[in-house]
Design an enzyme around this catalytic site. Sequence first.
Site, PDB file in Angstrom:
ATOM      1  N   ASN A  42      34.136  16.889  34.264  1.00  0.00           N
ATOM      2  CA  ASN A  42      34.399  18.224  34.802  1.00  0.00           C
ATOM      3  C   ASN A  42      33.958  18.295  36.255  1.00  0.00           C
ATOM      4  OD1 ASN A  42      31.740  18.069  33.743  1.00  0.00           O
ATOM      5  ND2 ASN A  42      31.576  20.289  33.628  1.00  0.00           N
ATOM      6  N   ILE A  43      34.733  19.029  37.034  1.00  0.00           N
ATOM      7  CA  ILE A  43      34.474  19.174  38.474  1.00  0.00           C
ATOM      8  C   ILE A  43      34.504  20.670  38.786  1.00  0.00           C
ATOM      9  CG2 ILE A  43      35.211  18.558  40.802  1.00  0.00           C
ATOM     10  CD1 ILE A  43      36.680  16.110  39.501  1.00  0.00           C
ATOM     11  N   GLU A  44      33.321  21.213  39.055  1.00  0.00           N
ATOM     12  CA  GLU A  44      33.213  22.654  39.272  1.00  0.00           C
ATOM     13  C   GLU A  44      33.388  23.006  40.745  1.00  0.00           C
ATOM     14  OE1 GLU A  44      29.584  23.882  37.285  1.00  0.00           O
ATOM     15  OE2 GLU A  44      30.546  23.606  35.327  1.00  0.00           O
ATOM     16  N   CYS A  53      38.420  20.905  33.883  1.00  0.00           N
ATOM     17  CA  CYS A  53      37.734  20.282  32.752  1.00  0.00           C
ATOM     18  C   CYS A  53      37.916  18.769  32.775  1.00  0.00           C
ATOM     19  CB  CYS A  53      38.302  20.802  31.440  1.00  0.00           C
ATOM     20  SG  CYS A  53      38.002  22.536  31.129  1.00  0.00           S
ATOM     21  N   GLU A  55      38.789  16.792  30.368  1.00  0.00           N
ATOM     22  CA  GLU A  55      39.991  16.335  29.659  1.00  0.00           C
ATOM     23  C   GLU A  55      41.211  16.348  30.578  1.00  0.00           C
ATOM     24  OE1 GLU A  55      37.778  18.598  28.793  1.00  0.00           O
ATOM     25  OE2 GLU A  55      37.727  18.950  26.640  1.00  0.00           O
ATOM     26  N   CYS A  93      42.964  22.980  27.909  1.00  0.00           N
ATOM     27  CA  CYS A  93      43.081  21.518  27.757  1.00  0.00           C
ATOM     28  C   CYS A  93      43.911  21.164  26.529  1.00  0.00           C
ATOM     29  CB  CYS A  93      41.701  20.879  27.694  1.00  0.00           C
ATOM     30  SG  CYS A  93      40.861  20.923  29.291  1.00  0.00           S
TER      31      CYS A  93
HETATM   32  N1  THU Z   1      34.572  22.144  30.271  1.00  0.00           N
HETATM   33  C1  THU Z   1      35.204  20.948  30.140  1.00  0.00           C
HETATM   34  O1  THU Z   1      35.054  20.037  30.981  1.00  0.00           O
HETATM   35  N2  THU Z   1      36.019  20.774  29.078  1.00  0.00           N
HETATM   36  C2  THU Z   1      36.274  21.710  28.139  1.00  0.00           C
HETATM   37  O2  THU Z   1      37.178  21.540  27.324  1.00  0.00           O
HETATM   38  C3  THU Z   1      35.457  22.908  28.082  1.00  0.00           C
HETATM   39  C4  THU Z   1      34.721  23.234  29.337  1.00  0.00           C
HETATM   40  C5  THU Z   1      33.694  22.351  31.425  1.00  0.00           C
HETATM   41  C6  THU Z   1      34.167  23.398  32.394  1.00  0.00           C
HETATM   42  C7  THU Z   1      32.879  23.832  33.035  1.00  0.00           C
HETATM   43  O3  THU Z   1      32.603  22.971  34.126  1.00  0.00           O
HETATM   44  C8  THU Z   1      31.817  23.599  31.964  1.00  0.00           C
HETATM   45  O4  THU Z   1      32.421  22.774  30.994  1.00  0.00           O
HETATM   46  C9  THU Z   1      31.316  24.875  31.298  1.00  0.00           C
HETATM   47  O5  THU Z   1      32.370  25.639  30.838  1.00  0.00           O
END
Ligand code: THU
Length: 135
Positions: A42-44, A53, A55, A93
């Site tokens: 995940n990259i915020e 996300c 995935e 996703c």
């Molecule tokens: N996140 C994912 O990477 N995959 C998911 O299917 C659910 C959520 C990440 C997004 C965000 O950076 C963190 O988890 C909290 O929601």
Amino acid sequence: MNEKELCSKAIEAMEKAYAPYSKHKVGAALLTETGRLFTGCNIENAAYSPTVCAERVALFTAVAAGERKFKAIAVAGGKDGIIDGAFPPCGVCRQVMAEFCPPDFKVLVVTGNDSFKKYTLSELLPEAFTPENIE
Ligand code: THU
């Protein structure tokens, strides 16, 4: 690559997560029909909504590399990168998976360093809206 190895790759990919806001690190490992592996984390973003996300990073990286047929994905995540139970794929996703993956596509949700739950995409997204619906 077996299912356990795929889960280990997801745990490894989680280390690369950029999650300074939620502190939840997520990793995904995607296996193509031809046996290639693609990973994502995940990259915020400070503006929040551009966050992607793990995935989708894995899937889009694979599609951008020319892959279109997928067998399985493993997903691992948790607060501060500590896996303490399932971190299942979000609805967005699941919808992206439904674009490229068959209903029997395997989704492995890591629940611990040596454990995972196994689903098919159709179990996680029944009655999916897919490209077939707009043919
Ligand atoms: N996140 C994912 O990477 N995959 C998911 O299917 C659910 C959520 C990440 C997004 C965000 O950076 C963190 O988890 C909290 O929601």
